[in-house]
Design a protein around this motif. Structure first.
Motif, mmCIF file in Angstrom:
data_model
loop_
_atom_site.group_PDB
_atom_site.id
_atom_site.type_symbol
_atom_site.label_atom_id
_atom_site.label_comp_id
_atom_site.label_asym_id
_atom_site.label_seq_id
_atom_site.Cartn_x
_atom_site.Cartn_y
_atom_site.Cartn_z
ATOM 1 N N VAL A 1 0.827 -1.196 0.000
ATOM 2 C CA VAL A 1 0.000 0.000 0.000
ATOM 3 C C VAL A 1 0.868 1.255 0.000
ATOM 4 N N SER A 2 2.006 1.223 0.709
ATOM 5 C CA SER A 2 2.842 2.418 0.796
ATOM 6 C C SER A 2 3.429 2.785 -0.558
ATOM 7 N N ALA A 3 3.956 1.794 -1.295
ATOM 8 C CA ALA A 3 4.560 2.078 -2.599
ATOM 9 C C ALA A 3 3.509 2.493 -3.619
ATOM 10 N N VAL A 4 2.385 1.764 -3.643
ATOM 11 C CA VAL A 4 1.307 2.112 -4.569
ATOM 12 C C VAL A 4 0.765 3.495 -4.238
ATOM 13 N N GLY A 5 0.672 3.800 -2.950
ATOM 14 C CA GLY A 5 0.182 5.110 -2.535
ATOM 15 C C GLY A 5 1.064 6.242 -3.015
ATOM 16 N N ARG A 6 2.383 6.061 -2.954
ATOM 17 C CA ARG A 6 3.295 7.107 -3.435
ATOM 18 C C ARG A 6 3.100 7.345 -4.932
ATOM 19 N N CYS A 7 2.982 6.244 -5.679
ATOM 20 C CA CYS A 7 2.789 6.352 -7.119
ATOM 21 C C CYS A 7 1.467 7.045 -7.445
ATOM 22 N N LEU A 8 0.383 6.589 -6.835
ATOM 23 C CA LEU A 8 -0.925 7.140 -7.156
ATOM 24 C C LEU A 8 -1.088 8.576 -6.663
ATOM 25 N N ARG A 9 -0.475 8.915 -5.550
ATOM 26 C CA ARG A 9 -0.559 10.303 -5.077
ATOM 27 C C ARG A 9 0.091 11.246 -6.097
ATOM 28 N N HIS A 10 1.227 10.810 -6.637
ATOM 29 C CA HIS A 10 1.892 11.616 -7.657
ATOM 30 C C HIS A 10 1.004 11.734 -8.888
ATOM 31 N N ALA A 11 0.390 10.618 -9.294
ATOM 32 C CA ALA A 11 -0.462 10.624 -10.477
ATOM 33 C C ALA A 11 -1.705 11.498 -10.269
ATOM 34 N N PHE A 12 -2.360 11.377 -9.120
ATOM 35 C CA PHE A 12 -3.518 12.221 -8.833
ATOM 36 C C PHE A 12 -3.118 13.700 -8.830
ATOM 37 N N SER A 13 -1.948 14.004 -8.270
ATOM 38 C CA SER A 13 -1.494 15.400 -8.212
ATOM 39 C C SER A 13 -1.284 15.965 -9.609
ATOM 40 N N LEU A 14 -0.648 15.165 -10.491
ATOM 41 C CA LEU A 14 -0.434 15.623 -11.862
ATOM 42 C C LEU A 14 -1.764 15.834 -12.585
ATOM 43 N N ALA A 15 -2.692 14.900 -12.413
ATOM 44 C CA ALA A 15 -3.999 15.029 -13.058
ATOM 45 C C ALA A 15 -4.727 16.280 -12.573
ATOM 46 N N LEU A 16 -4.614 16.566 -11.274
ATOM 47 C CA LEU A 16 -5.260 17.755 -10.728
ATOM 48 C C LEU A 16 -4.633 19.025 -11.303
ATOM 49 N N GLU A 17 -3.293 19.054 -11.373
ATOM 50 C CA GLU A 17 -2.595 20.236 -11.896
ATOM 51 C C GLU A 17 -2.951 20.489 -13.357
ATOM 52 N N GLU B 1 -9.155 4.420 -4.355
ATOM 53 C CA GLU B 1 -10.415 4.881 -3.756
ATOM 54 C C GLU B 1 -10.151 5.775 -2.546
ATOM 55 N N ARG B 2 -9.169 5.390 -1.752
ATOM 56 C CA ARG B 2 -8.838 6.204 -0.573
ATOM 57 C C ARG B 2 -8.285 7.566 -0.974
ATOM 58 N N LEU B 3 -7.373 7.582 -1.948
ATOM 59 C CA LEU B 3 -6.750 8.837 -2.365
ATOM 60 C C LEU B 3 -7.731 9.726 -3.125
ATOM 61 N N ALA B 4 -8.671 9.109 -3.823
ATOM 62 C CA ALA B 4 -9.637 9.898 -4.586
ATOM 63 C C ALA B 4 -10.404 10.855 -3.689
ATOM 64 N N ALA B 5 -10.597 10.473 -2.429
ATOM 65 C CA ALA B 5 -11.298 11.355 -1.496
ATOM 66 C C ALA B 5 -10.498 12.628 -1.231
ATOM 67 N N GLU B 6 -9.167 12.554 -1.389
ATOM 68 C CA GLU B 6 -8.320 13.737 -1.197
ATOM 69 C C GLU B 6 -8.242 14.586 -2.463
ATOM 70 N N PHE B 7 -8.643 14.008 -3.594
ATOM 71 C CA PHE B 7 -8.578 14.717 -4.874
ATOM 72 C C PHE B 7 -9.955 14.673 -5.548
ATOM 73 N N PRO B 8 -10.952 15.313 -4.935
ATOM 74 C CA PRO B 8 -12.315 15.217 -5.470
ATOM 75 C C PRO B 8 -12.469 15.821 -6.863
ATOM 76 N N GLY B 9 -11.516 16.663 -7.270
ATOM 77 C CA GLY B 9 -11.607 17.278 -8.586
ATOM 78 C C GLY B 9 -11.075 16.426 -9.714
ATOM 79 N N VAL B 10 -10.563 15.229 -9.392
ATOM 80 C CA VAL B 10 -9.963 14.369 -10.414
ATOM 81 C C VAL B 10 -10.902 13.220 -10.751
ATOM 82 N N SER B 11 -11.229 13.075 -12.007
ATOM 83 C CA SER B 11 -11.985 11.924 -12.490
ATOM 84 C C SER B 11 -11.006 10.798 -12.773
#
Length: 300
Positions: free
Chosen positions: A165-181, A207-217
């Protein structure tokens, strides 16, 4: 830069430092293409040269000596000109020794956990823009594997896949951040309906990270479907996240479709920013030149 250089004592300079790793090329020519840019910052940035690759391995007997690793830990960034893997003339070096001993060792020992490659189309592909965000520290690349009953009809190989979960979380957080930007959707490419254990980690973390990035589809696609759609309809994609192996293959598909192999820089980021970022200006990947050579060889 010419000749061989060693890393200066970092305590002697307050300048930021960028380690230059020539890879397969010689130190005289590896960075010739960016010589002017290097000269422009030479008085403000320390630019030590670190040799890794077949020649250095033959000289030291180690793919990545501990002393070199410690030097690299002390710099602010690393630029690797070409992959330090064996070439056709290096048949004396066992397959995988330098790939695991240098490339994968740097990723694991410097905690380079997220790989990002952005492909921007030009010419006929102008307007296409796809970023592949890849988990960079897990999966079968980092499993030594085992072979049982080698050389017999019952020979069996196993290769473990570890997903956390920790490694996947780092990857997906970066991806969600880029999509938001970029105000674009995020696609996660996997085989969640077949690789149910590792796939569940990716979907639940998303699903967990999506709650932190509600603006990202965001959505999940099968990796094979994703590769096919990249070829057929690349404009459908902007940011794609994938695991280590799937992301590695997907990046080459995107590179080929956008004809971007010659200029798509790879950036590998350390976990939580604790360590240098590694940049690779050139990739050992598909390019139009390679395609032309393959076509020529087939004709011959």
């Amino acid at each position: 830069p010419g000749g061989r250089a060693t890393l200066p004592a970092l305590a002697d300079s307050m300048n930021p430092s960028i380690a230059l790793v020539p890879g397969q090329a010689s130190t005289d020519t590896a960075f010739a293409g960016i010589a002017d840019q290097l000269d422009a910052v030479r008085h403000e940035v320390d630019l030590p040269i670190i040799e890794l690759g077949p020649s250095a391995y033959r000289r030291t007997g180690e793919p990545l000596p501990d002393s070199v690793l410690e030097q690299l830990r002390g710099v602010d960034a690393i630029v690797m000109a070409t992959p330090p893997n064996p070439g056709k003339e290096d048949s004396d070096i066992p397959p995988g020794l330098l790939e695991h001993g240098i490339v994968f060792a740097l990723r694991s020992r410097l905690a380079l956990s997220v790989n990002v490659r952005r492909f921007r189309g030009s010419g006929l592909q102008s307007g296409l823009d796809i970023t592949v965000v890849r988990e960079n520290s897990e999966g079968p690349y980092f499993s030594p594997g085992t072979v049982k009953d080698a050389g017999t009809p019952d020979e069996m190989a196993t290769q473990d896949v570890v997903t956390t979960v920790s490694a996947v979380g780092r990857c997906l957080r970066h991806a969600f951040s880029l999509a938001l930007e970029q105000h674009v959707p995020l696609v996660i490419a996997h085989k969640v309906r077949v690789l149910t254990a590792s796939g569940a980690v990716w979907t639940s973390t998303a699903e967990r990270l999506a709650a932190e990035f509600p603006g990202v589809s965001w959505s999940v696609e099968n990796i094979d479907t994703c590769c096919g759609r990249v070829v057929a309809d690349p404009a459908a994609y902007s940011v794609i996240a994938a695991d280590n192996v799937f992301g590695d293959i997907l990046a080459d598909v995107v590179s080929a479709r956008l004809d971007a192999g010659e200029y798509s820089v790879s950036a590998e980021y350390a976990s939580y920013g604790l360590g240098p970022t590694l940049f690779e200006p050139m990739q050992d990947t598909y390019s139009s030149e390679a395609a032309h050579e393959a076509m020529r060889d087939r004709r011959l």
